[in-house]
Design an enzyme around this catalytic site. Structure first.
Site, PDB file in Angstrom:
ATOM      1  N   CYS A 214       0.810  -1.225   0.000  1.00 56.21           N
ATOM      2  CA  CYS A 214       0.000   0.000   0.000  1.00 56.21           C
ATOM      3  C   CYS A 214       0.841   1.271   0.000  1.00 56.21           C
ATOM      4  CB  CYS A 214      -0.934   0.000   1.199  1.00 56.21           C
ATOM      5  SG  CYS A 214      -1.897  -1.525   1.346  1.00 56.21           S
TER       6      CYS A 214
ATOM      7  N   HIS B  10      -3.491   6.784   1.784  1.00 51.94           N
ATOM      8  CA  HIS B  10      -3.908   5.458   1.340  1.00 51.94           C
ATOM      9  C   HIS B  10      -5.309   5.186   1.880  1.00 51.94           C
ATOM     10  CE1 HIS B  10      -4.310   1.228   0.792  1.00 51.94           C
ATOM     11  NE2 HIS B  10      -4.091   0.928   2.054  1.00 51.94           N
TER      12      HIS B  10
ATOM     13  N   ASN C 139     -10.238  -0.567  -0.811  1.00 53.68           N
ATOM     14  CA  ASN C 139      -8.784  -0.561  -0.635  1.00 53.68           C
ATOM     15  C   ASN C 139      -8.126  -1.210  -1.858  1.00 53.68           C
ATOM     16  OD1 ASN C 139      -6.105  -1.072   0.075  1.00 53.68           O
ATOM     17  ND2 ASN C 139      -6.582  -1.768   2.134  1.00 53.68           N
TER      18      ASN C 139
END
Length: 327
Positions: free
Chosen positions: A111, A253, A283
């Protein structure tokens, strides 16, 4: 010398999967997912790949920057979910878009991948080796998700975002990247993991068993994020000679709305400065920051002189932040 983002692009799979769709697969509900994550729907690949999504995002970024594929010096694809181990996704993208003069390679920092790739390109350009680059964050996480595990399958989506960056010697006004911070905590890395291909060869009696799906200790990841992200953002701001009050947008993020809210609270910054798109895309690991950045850019929400913080955090455990002034 610094580097400026002169073009952005993004690409998402066609298939939208809502929380109601997820409730047909596992024991969950729209209310349960919304309350705990902020996610309403996600895009899931029904054939799109890391390379195909990345190539589309790159083409849009080049178009906005007014560049041709043959102008590109470097391509870095940040991903933890490529379809192929060989060749790398970046080389596939190079072939698809026709960037025949570029050097291409992948980077794996989950990420945090897009921020790490941005830092890598910055170092290359500071050395004078290259003058521009396509930086991509792309994932097809749907093939790594256990669709029977309700604690993880509701969290992730697929997509790609890209930025075209160029070296700049303009000293007349301050713009581009002005500071960056990176870090890792490998000792705690197994709280978010996904095993690869099973170990088997001619010298082993039997293969080592492997669970090839994403495994996550959600509580530990949450504690890591809400502690480490504000710390690295503050460090990056200190290096830039700025405070949180100077920043117009915190592009984080997009893991979980609770994490974003907790980071905002710890930084003592109004949540309105933290744009969110995880409700629509979930996500997407390395893709979340560049996709959100492209959305803000194309919606006209980024203005010349805006001060922006980009911050990624995730598996590794890795974390990073950079401060830039939009040109």
């Amino acid at each position: 010398m610094t580097i400026k983002i002169t073009g952005t692009g993004s690409a998402l799979p066609e298939r939208k999967v809502t929380n109601f769709d997820m409730a047909k697969l596992v024991e969950t509900s729209d209310e349960w997912i919304r309350e705990r994550t902020g996610i309403v729907e996600r895009r899931i690949s029904t054939g799109e790949t890391v390379a195909s999504l990345s190539a589309k995002a790159c083409e849009l970024a080049l178009e906005q920057a007014g560049k041709k594929p043959e102008d590109v010096d470097m391509i870095i694809v940040a991903t933890c979910s490529p379809e192929l181990l060989l060749p790398c996704a970046a080389c596939q993208v190079q072939g698809i878009i026709g960037a025949k003069n570029a050097v291409a390679f992948d980077l794996s920092a989950a990420c945090s991948g897009f921020v790490f790739a941005l830092c890598t390109v910055y170092a290359y350009m500071q050395s004078g080796l290259y003058r521009n680059a396509l930086i991509v964050g792309a994932e097809v996480l749907s093939k790594l998700v256990d669709w029977d595990d309700r604690s993880t399958c509701v969290l992730f989506g697929d997509g790609a975002g890209a930025a075209f960056v160029e070296a700049s010697e303009d000293k007349a006004e301050k713009s581009g990247i002005i500071s960056m911070v990176q870090g890792s905590d490998g000792a705690k890395g197994m709280v978010l993991s996904c095993q690869g291909r099973k170990l088997t060869n001619a010298f082993m009696e039997e293969a080592v068993e492997a669970n090839e799906y994403i495994h996550m200790d959600g509580q530990e990841v949450y504690k890591f994020a809400v502690r480490q992200v504000p710390a690295c953002i503050n460090e990056a701001l200190e290096k830039a000679g700025l405070t949180v009050d100077d920043i117009d947008h915190f592009v984080l993020h997009q893991a979980n709305i609770r994490i974003i809210e907790a980071v905002a609270k710890r930084l003592k910054v109004d949540i309105s400065k933290f744009p969110v798109n995880l409700d629509r895309v979930a996500n997407m690991s390395a893709a979340t920051i560049p996709v959100l950045l492209d959305e803000l850019n194309r919606e006209g929400k980024l203005h010349k002189g805006d001060k922006i913080v980009l911050s990624g955090f995730g598996a590794g455990l890795t974390y990073g932040a950079c401060v830039l002034i939009w040109d």
